[in-house]
Scaffold this active site. Structure first.
Site, PDB file in Angstrom:
ATOM      1  N   TYR A  91      94.097  44.795   2.721  1.00  0.00           N
ATOM      2  CA  TYR A  91      94.009  45.858   1.722  1.00  0.00           C
ATOM      3  C   TYR A  91      93.010  45.463   0.627  1.00  0.00           C
ATOM      4  CZ  TYR A  91      95.440  49.434  -1.630  1.00  0.00           C
ATOM      5  OH  TYR A  91      95.453  50.489  -2.506  1.00  0.00           O
ATOM      6  N   SER A 133      91.163  49.824  -6.046  1.00  0.00           N
ATOM      7  CA  SER A 133      92.412  49.192  -6.442  1.00  0.00           C
ATOM      8  C   SER A 133      92.099  47.925  -7.215  1.00  0.00           C
ATOM      9  CB  SER A 133      93.233  48.830  -5.196  1.00  0.00           C
ATOM     10  OG  SER A 133      94.349  48.036  -5.547  1.00  0.00           O
TER      11      SER A 133
END
Length: 192
Positions: free
Chosen positions: A109, A95
């Site tokens: 995350y 990501s």
């Protein structure tokens, strides 16, 4: 399993935190296909709480177990197979939050996805002599259920400008077989 003129693709769904289940799924895949050429680790979770002030230890552990430990578990299981063949490609979907911190993505995350990037780099350092290549793709916003469950999802007028899952598929398909592309960062276009 997806069949095409040039061959077939098998997709296995397993709990990536369960190492025996990963091994069993891999054994099933090898029995069915006879070989493994490419592994795509494309999974992840997030929680609604995302800042230092409200993330619980349990939320941290859950995100790390799936997003980082899961990638490690599956990759670790696949590497011996690729070493024996002296060939293979591992693709991890990370990501943009792993490249740079983001309050929207959250502390846990982002940390898990930064770890995924580091895992790929270490595969390339150690396994290139065995003919194994590894690529990490770090996309910005991709319109998936994970993004839709954000505390504040993107507004409807922005959705057409976000990356779509098929965009990542096109990026994966264009990876050349004789080149090592270690890292790709892709972002969605912006509305005009």
């Amino acid at each position: 399993k997806i069949r095409q003129a040039a061959g077939s693709v098998s997709v296995q769904s397993v709990d990536v935190t369960d190492r025996p289940a990963v091994a069993q799924g891999l054994d099933s895949l090898i029995s069915e296909q006879g070989r493994l050429d490419i592994l795509v680790n494309s999974f992840g979770i997030n929680t609604r709480t995302r800042s230092w002030s409200d993330i619980t230890y349990e939320a941290w552990d859950e995100v790390m177990a799936i997003n980082l430990d899961g990638v490690y578990n599956v990759s670790k299981a696949v590497l011996p197979i690729m070493r024996r063949r002296q060939d293979g490609l591992i693709i991890n979907i990370s990501s943009l939050a792993g490249v740079r911190a983001s309050a929207i993505a959250g502390v846990h995350y982002g940390a898990s996805k930064a770890g995924v990037i580091s895992l790929i780099r270490s595969v390339n350092v150690e396994e290139w002599e065995n003919g194994i290549r590894a690529t990490v793709i770090s996309p910005g916003e991709v319109w998936t259920p994970l993004l839709q469950r954000r505390p504040t999802p993107p507004p409807p007028e922005r959705v057409p400008h976000l990356l779509q899952p098929q965009d990542l598929g096109q990026v994966i398909a264009m990876l050349p077989p004789r080149a090592l592309i270690e890292e790709l960062v892709i972002r969605p276009s912006r509305p005009k």
